[in-house]
Scaffold this motif. Sequence first.
Motif, PDB file in Angstrom:
ATOM      1  N   LEU A 154      56.520  42.998  40.330  1.00 31.84           N
ATOM      2  CA  LEU A 154      56.218  42.304  39.080  1.00 31.84           C
ATOM      3  C   LEU A 154      55.025  41.373  39.237  1.00 31.84           C
ATOM      4  N   LEU A 155      54.963  40.660  40.346  1.00 31.12           N
ATOM      5  CA  LEU A 155      53.839  39.747  40.584  1.00 31.12           C
ATOM      6  C   LEU A 155      52.525  40.501  40.752  1.00 31.12           C
ATOM      7  N   SER A 176      48.501  37.518  32.791  1.00 28.66           N
ATOM      8  CA  SER A 176      49.849  37.120  32.402  1.00 28.66           C
ATOM      9  C   SER A 176      50.260  37.683  31.059  1.00 28.66           C
ATOM     10  N   GLY A 177      49.291  38.138  30.286  1.00 27.79           N
ATOM     11  CA  GLY A 177      49.625  38.690  28.979  1.00 27.79           C
ATOM     12  C   GLY A 177      49.697  37.636  27.905  1.00 27.79           C
ATOM     13  N   THR A 178      49.637  36.381  28.258  1.00 17.80           N
ATOM     14  CA  THR A 178      49.655  35.311  27.264  1.00 17.80           C
ATOM     15  C   THR A 178      48.382  34.525  27.411  1.00 17.80           C
ATOM     16  N   THR A 184      47.138  42.782  35.522  1.00 20.45           N
ATOM     17  CA  THR A 184      46.957  42.806  34.069  1.00 20.45           C
ATOM     18  C   THR A 184      46.777  41.432  33.470  1.00 20.45           C
ATOM     19  N   ASP A 228      51.862  43.482  39.418  1.00 20.88           N
ATOM     20  CA  ASP A 228      51.521  43.974  38.076  1.00 20.88           C
ATOM     21  C   ASP A 228      50.925  42.868  37.227  1.00 20.88           C
ATOM     22  N   GLU A 229      51.512  41.677  37.306  1.00 21.72           N
ATOM     23  CA  GLU A 229      51.021  40.549  36.524  1.00 21.72           C
ATOM     24  C   GLU A 229      49.613  40.161  36.973  1.00 21.72           C
ATOM     25  N   ALA A 230      49.373  40.188  38.277  1.00 26.31           N
ATOM     26  CA  ALA A 230      48.046  39.838  38.792  1.00 26.31           C
ATOM     27  C   ALA A 230      47.002  40.849  38.334  1.00 26.31           C
TER      28      ALA A 230
END
Length: 141
Positions: free
Chosen positions: A106-107, A115-117, A113, A109-111
């Motif tokens: 998850l971390l 944070s998405g916010t 893309t 993927d977040e890095a």
Amino acid sequence: MVVDGLTDDSVDRLFHALADATRRDILRRCVRAGLSVSRLAEAYPMSFAAVQKHVTVLERAGLVTKQRSGRERLVRTDPDAVDRARQALGELETAWRARVDRMSGLLVDEARTGSGTEAPSGAGTAARPGDGRETTEGQDR
């Protein structure tokens, strides 16, 4: 968690029994040969009754058995029970490693893309002199 028919309660008893250094030592001593409780009690700076209680905890957890030999009851470590404890720890390790791997994924993927916010414009940055965002609070105009 169920390991070779062990329920959560029996796993709790198993790890409770293993949590005490004296009980772990009793297990080590009784692997080589069965020992009477009186013989075990000679090795510890505690009463016979206290050692007997430790043996009872080990017996309830299934880690030792008592076998009659003449007038004595010999305490023997059950290697299969110790192996079940190892298997239970192995299952816990596998479960936690899987959780850590999922969190790591998850971390990553977040890095990749973001944070998405999106933070509001200017949020998280301090005003610098001359950038037009200075506050006028407390200043004379």
